[in-house]
Design a protein around this motif. Structure first.
Motif, PDB file in Angstrom:
ATOM      1  N   GLU A 164      75.389 146.462  55.694  1.00 40.79           N
ATOM      2  CA  GLU A 164      76.384 145.622  55.015  1.00 40.79           C
ATOM      3  C   GLU A 164      77.699 146.376  54.838  1.00 40.79           C
ATOM      4  N   ILE A 165      77.617 147.671  54.575  1.00 38.49           N
ATOM      5  CA  ILE A 165      78.833 148.471  54.399  1.00 38.49           C
ATOM      6  C   ILE A 165      79.571 148.585  55.724  1.00 38.49           C
ATOM      7  N   VAL A 166      78.838 148.879  56.792  1.00 36.67           N
ATOM      8  CA  VAL A 166      79.457 148.987  58.115  1.00 36.67           C
ATOM      9  C   VAL A 166      80.112 147.659  58.496  1.00 36.67           C
ATOM     10  N   GLU A 167      79.429 146.566  58.207  1.00 30.04           N
ATOM     11  CA  GLU A 167      79.980 145.252  58.559  1.00 30.04           C
ATOM     12  C   GLU A 167      81.216 144.935  57.718  1.00 30.04           C
ATOM     13  N   GLN A 168      81.202 145.375  56.470  1.00 32.30           N
ATOM     14  CA  GLN A 168      82.360 145.184  55.596  1.00 32.30           C
ATOM     15  C   GLN A 168      83.579 145.923  56.164  1.00 32.30           C
ATOM     16  N   VAL A 169      83.358 147.129  56.657  1.00 31.03           N
ATOM     17  CA  VAL A 169      84.443 147.898  57.270  1.00 31.03           C
ATOM     18  C   VAL A 169      84.924 147.202  58.536  1.00 31.03           C
ATOM     19  N   ARG A 170      83.982 146.716  59.343  1.00 38.19           N
ATOM     20  CA  ARG A 170      84.352 146.019  60.577  1.00 38.19           C
ATOM     21  C   ARG A 170      85.198 144.769  60.279  1.00 38.19           C
TER      22      ARG A 170
END
Length: 280
Positions: A237-243
């Protein structure tokens, strides 16, 4: 023919290595008395498990001169561009130089001291591969890459100070207070070395996004071709938030996600995330 190689600390995915026809020279990772090859027979998860069980940090080592020499064909007319992690961090650069000299092909081998690590190297490696596909000579490629090195922006935000402490890069007292206060340092690479720049607080969603948003102006002035999200094992979820945030800038042609390999992960620990790009 110009062939592109990098040591394994460039942290490029297999898909990217295949797409751009990039060869890899693995570094060594030692867990106690057992030796592994970075990206070949050791994973960061296994490394974290061993480190936590033994309260120790893995040891890493450059490939030997003999190991490096195996990538070269002294009887061909091929030219080689070989990237290494910053020479201030490892003997990789020197060992590649000595390998080329031992085969008496140093005139066909262009060694790039990236003065960087992880996909800070990867950004340069991919650009070199693109230039090779365009038919540029090894000298032309090396010249352009040297002009780009100072424009690479590589930084990471650290989740835990434990691994930096185990590796001798953070005092026990600093690690204790930093953990107690939930401090998460931003580490940037400049001049071939790592430097702490800023500290963030809060949960992982908050401090990661604070770190990324602090770079908004620089991101909007980056080269448009690509940006990397590189992490050592972060919540999806964090990686996707950054993306999603990077997508919202409507600036980059390609947003690439890669996992840090075992060498880089052994020093930064799990939960580390970086956004890396080249300034325009």
């Amino acid at each position: 023919m110009v062939k592109i190689f990098s040591d394994s600390t460039c942290d490029l995915s297999k898909e990217l290595l295949d797409r751009y026809e990039i060869g890899i020279i693995p570094l060594f990772v030692r867990l106690g008395d057992v030796e592994f090859l970075d990206g070949v027979n050791i994973t960061p998860e296994a490394l974290y498990k061993w480190s936590d069980e033994h309260n120790d940090t893995p040891k890493t080592a450059a490939p030997s001169i003999e190991d490096v020499a195996k990538i070269f064909n002294p009887d061909s007319t091929d030219e080689y561009i070989v990237f290494t992690i910053s020479s201030s961090m490892s003997a990789c650069f020197n060992n590649v130089r000595l390998a080329a000299e031992s085969l008496e092909i140093e005139d066909r081998v262009h060694i790039i001291d990236s003065a960087n690590l992880s996909t800070g190297i990867g950004l340069l490696v991919i650009r070199a591969a693109e230039l090779a596909k365009e038919g540029k000579t090894a000298s032309e490629i090396a010249d352009e890459i040297e002009s780009l090195k100072d424009k690479v922006r590589a930084s990471f935000v650290i989740d835990t100070l434990v691994y930096l402490h185990r590796g001798g890069r953070c005092s026990g007292l600093a690690a204790l207070f930093g953990t107690a206060l939930k401090l998460h340092p931003r580490i940037a690479v400049s001049g071939g070395a790592m430097h702490p720049e800023k500290k963030y607080r809060g949960n992982s969603h908050k401090y990661v996004m604070d770190y990324v948003k602090d770079m908004e102006s620089d991101l909007k002035n980056a080269r448009k071709d690509r940006v990397f999200i590189t992490h050592s094992g972060c919540d999806k979820e964090i990686v996707e938030q950054v993306r999603e945030y990077l997508l919202s800038l409507n600036h980059f042609d390609e947003i690439l996600e890669t996992r840090a390999g075992s060498v880089v992960s052994s020093h930064c620990g799990p939960g580390t995330l970086g956004v890396l790009f080249i300034s325009d």
